[in-house]
Design a protein around this motif. Structure first.
Motif, PDB file in Angstrom:
ATOM      1  N   TYR A  42      47.692  37.507  27.736  1.00 43.82           N
ATOM      2  CA  TYR A  42      46.654  38.544  27.785  1.00 43.82           C
ATOM      3  C   TYR A  42      46.221  39.091  26.429  1.00 43.82           C
ATOM      4  O   TYR A  42      45.531  40.111  26.386  1.00 43.82           O
ATOM      5  CB  TYR A  42      47.139  39.705  28.683  1.00 43.82           C
ATOM      6  N   TYR A  49      44.928  33.632  29.771  1.00 43.32           N
ATOM      7  CA  TYR A  49      43.990  34.096  30.794  1.00 43.32           C
ATOM      8  C   TYR A  49      42.814  34.854  30.184  1.00 43.32           C
ATOM      9  O   TYR A  49      41.664  34.595  30.508  1.00 43.32           O
ATOM     10  CB  TYR A  49      44.705  34.985  31.820  1.00 43.32           C
ATOM     11  N   TYR A  62      48.339  23.689  36.369  1.00 45.91           N
ATOM     12  CA  TYR A  62      49.040  23.794  37.662  1.00 45.91           C
ATOM     13  C   TYR A  62      48.007  23.907  38.777  1.00 45.91           C
ATOM     14  O   TYR A  62      46.838  24.199  38.532  1.00 45.91           O
ATOM     15  CB  TYR A  62      49.979  25.023  37.677  1.00 45.91           C
ATOM     16  N   THR A  64      46.889  25.710  42.451  1.00 45.35           N
ATOM     17  CA  THR A  64      47.133  26.835  43.353  1.00 45.35           C
ATOM     18  C   THR A  64      46.520  26.444  44.700  1.00 45.35           C
ATOM     19  O   THR A  64      45.764  25.469  44.787  1.00 45.35           O
ATOM     20  CB  THR A  64      46.464  28.136  42.862  1.00 45.35           C
ATOM     21  N   VAL A  66      44.147  27.727  46.108  1.00 43.44           N
ATOM     22  CA  VAL A  66      42.691  27.805  46.013  1.00 43.44           C
ATOM     23  C   VAL A  66      42.134  26.527  45.395  1.00 43.44           C
ATOM     24  O   VAL A  66      41.067  26.043  45.792  1.00 43.44           O
ATOM     25  CB  VAL A  66      42.283  29.025  45.152  1.00 43.44           C
ATOM     26  N   GLN A  98      42.130  40.599  43.529  1.00 39.02           N
ATOM     27  CA  GLN A  98      42.574  40.751  42.135  1.00 39.02           C
ATOM     28  C   GLN A  98      43.150  39.413  41.678  1.00 39.02           C
ATOM     29  O   GLN A  98      43.930  38.790  42.408  1.00 39.02           O
ATOM     30  CB  GLN A  98      43.652  41.844  42.080  1.00 39.02           C
ATOM     31  N   GLY A  99      42.774  38.966  40.483  1.00 39.31           N
ATOM     32  CA  GLY A  99      43.228  37.663  39.997  1.00 39.31           C
ATOM     33  C   GLY A  99      42.338  36.564  40.558  1.00 39.31           C
ATOM     34  O   GLY A  99      42.806  35.503  40.974  1.00 39.31           O
ATOM     35  N   VAL A 129      38.370  42.719  41.253  1.00 40.37           N
ATOM     36  CA  VAL A 129      38.922  43.540  40.177  1.00 40.37           C
ATOM     37  C   VAL A 129      39.264  42.594  39.031  1.00 40.37           C
ATOM     38  O   VAL A 129      40.208  41.795  39.124  1.00 40.37           O
ATOM     39  CB  VAL A 129      40.175  44.303  40.653  1.00 40.37           C
ATOM     40  N   PRO A 131      39.584  42.410  34.813  1.00 34.60           N
ATOM     41  CA  PRO A 131      39.509  43.072  33.509  1.00 34.60           C
ATOM     42  C   PRO A 131      38.948  42.175  32.387  1.00 34.60           C
ATOM     43  O   PRO A 131      38.627  42.681  31.317  1.00 34.60           O
ATOM     44  CB  PRO A 131      40.979  43.433  33.214  1.00 34.60           C
ATOM     45  N   PHE A 132      38.824  40.853  32.638  1.00 32.12           N
ATOM     46  CA  PHE A 132      38.441  39.963  31.527  1.00 32.12           C
ATOM     47  C   PHE A 132      36.989  39.494  31.665  1.00 32.12           C
ATOM     48  O   PHE A 132      36.643  38.772  32.605  1.00 32.12           O
ATOM     49  CB  PHE A 132      39.384  38.755  31.469  1.00 32.12           C
ATOM     50  N   LEU A 135      36.062  35.805  32.503  1.00 32.40           N
ATOM     51  CA  LEU A 135      36.313  35.375  33.891  1.00 32.40           C
ATOM     52  C   LEU A 135      35.263  35.987  34.824  1.00 32.40           C
ATOM     53  O   LEU A 135      34.800  35.344  35.768  1.00 32.40           O
ATOM     54  CB  LEU A 135      37.730  35.760  34.326  1.00 32.40           C
ATOM     55  N   ASN A 166      46.253  35.962  45.303  1.00 30.87           N
ATOM     56  CA  ASN A 166      47.045  34.729  45.353  1.00 30.87           C
ATOM     57  C   ASN A 166      47.576  34.449  43.953  1.00 30.87           C
ATOM     58  O   ASN A 166      46.801  34.274  43.000  1.00 30.87           O
ATOM     59  CB  ASN A 166      46.186  33.541  45.817  1.00 30.87           C
ATOM     60  N   GLU A 167      48.876  34.433  43.833  1.00 34.42           N
ATOM     61  CA  GLU A 167      49.542  34.180  42.545  1.00 34.42           C
ATOM     62  C   GLU A 167      49.100  35.150  41.446  1.00 34.42           C
ATOM     63  O   GLU A 167      48.844  34.728  40.318  1.00 34.42           O
ATOM     64  CB  GLU A 167      49.333  32.728  42.105  1.00 34.42           C
ATOM     65  N   LEU A 168      48.960  36.391  41.824  1.00 32.11           N
ATOM     66  CA  LEU A 168      48.718  37.430  40.816  1.00 32.11           C
ATOM     67  C   LEU A 168      50.052  37.938  40.272  1.00 32.11           C
ATOM     68  O   LEU A 168      50.245  38.047  39.057  1.00 32.11           O
ATOM     69  CB  LEU A 168      47.935  38.590  41.450  1.00 32.11           C
TER      70      LEU A 168
END
Ligand SMILES: C[S@@+](CC[C@H](N)C(=O)[O-])C[C@H]1O[C@@H](n2cnc3c(N)ncnc32)[C@H](O)[C@@H]1O
Length: 254
Positions: A42, A49, A62, A64, A66, A98-99, A129, A131-132, A135, A166-168
């Motif tokens: 971060y 990310y 990797y 996921t 999704v 989120q994520g 949500v 923050p970046f 993305l 998912n995987e946050l």
């Protein structure tokens, strides 16, 4: 402090980020793995990310749920519709994600609901949500067909509906604590190494950011459900409950 073993292979890493972390350690001494992870994932400019360098899927680091196709989103969409019905088909229902990475999950969900649950689709809002900014740009591109349904925020706000991730949680920084000892990251010559330090705080936990997140979501959930999907093992950190992956391989660290 004992140098435990050679740790992070820095040869293929981001040289500027490595330089910054090294400088931080040289200035303040060994840092927790959580601090190292926070920088690696971060750092505003160089984080895996936050910089948008993260690559998920076949050509990435990797998979996921999704990234392997729309079925996961379709299954969860059906679950969200059931939750909406259980809450009495409320008109202010929000799906909070989120994520959301590149927005693919949201797209799979909205495509499915538009076709198979039009009454629900009509009333729902989808709140990402994120923050970046990099993305968020990708998400708004993927979700262009649904732009009237979507809102973006950089932090949570009160909602009724469902919070989904998912995987946050597995992307949140962890400390490596086991048996009264913490593995910290130090520098030796030009390499990062683990050193073991006695734990000074009696009640320290390895996953404080994840615990804080639970409180944060609970404080914003007015009515509804939280679905957080993730994986892990119950057990001692010594058995290796934290993993580092790149190019679909588990690295020899931590
Ligand atoms: C392992 S990836 C999972 C991405 C996606 N959910 C999927 O299943 O393909 C973790 C994601 O969580 C995001 N993330 C981490 N902390 C976050 C936070 N506090 N708020 C929003 N997203 C966050 C990262 O930017 C990254 O996109």
């Amino acid at each position: 402090m004992d140098v435990e073993r050679w740790a992070l292979k820095t040869k293929n890493g981001n040289t500027e980020l490595i330089r910054l972390i090294r400088a931080e350690i040289e200035k303040q001494g060994p840092i927790s793995f959580a601090q190292f992870m926070r920088n690696a994932l971060y750092h505003p400019e160089h984080g895996y990310y936050s910089s948008g360098r993260c690559a998920i899927g076949k050509a990435g680091d990797y998979f996921t749920n999704v990234s392997i196709g729309p079925v996961f989103g379709q299954l969860l969409a059906a679950q969200f519709a059931e939750i909406w019905e259980r809450l009495g088909k409320i008109h202010n229902f929000v799906i909070v994600e989120q994520g959301a990475h590149d927005g693919q999950f949201a797209c799979d969900v909205l495509e499915f609901l538009k076709k198979h649950a039009p009454e629900f689709f009509e009333v729902l809002r989808y709140r990402i949500v994120e923050p970046f900014p990099i993305l968020r740009d990708r998400q708004s591109l993927t979700l262009k067909p649904f732009q009237e349904k979507i809102e973006y925020h950089d932090s949570l706000r009160p909602f009724a509906g469902v919070h989904f991730s998912n995987e946050l949680l597995d992307a949140m920084p962890v400390r490596l604590i086991s048996g009264g000892v913490e593995k910290m990251v130090d520098v030796q010559d030009t390499n990062f190494v683990f050193v073991e330090c006695p734990l000074l705080e009696g009640n320290a936990v390895s996953n404080q950011p994840a615990l804080d997140w639970v409180d944060y979501v609970a404080a914003n959930l007015q009515r509804g459900y939280v679905i957080a999907i993730d994986y892990g093992r119950v057990g001692d950190e010594g058995e290796g409950s934290a993993q580092v992956r790149a190019g679909h391989r588990i690295l020899d660290s931590p």
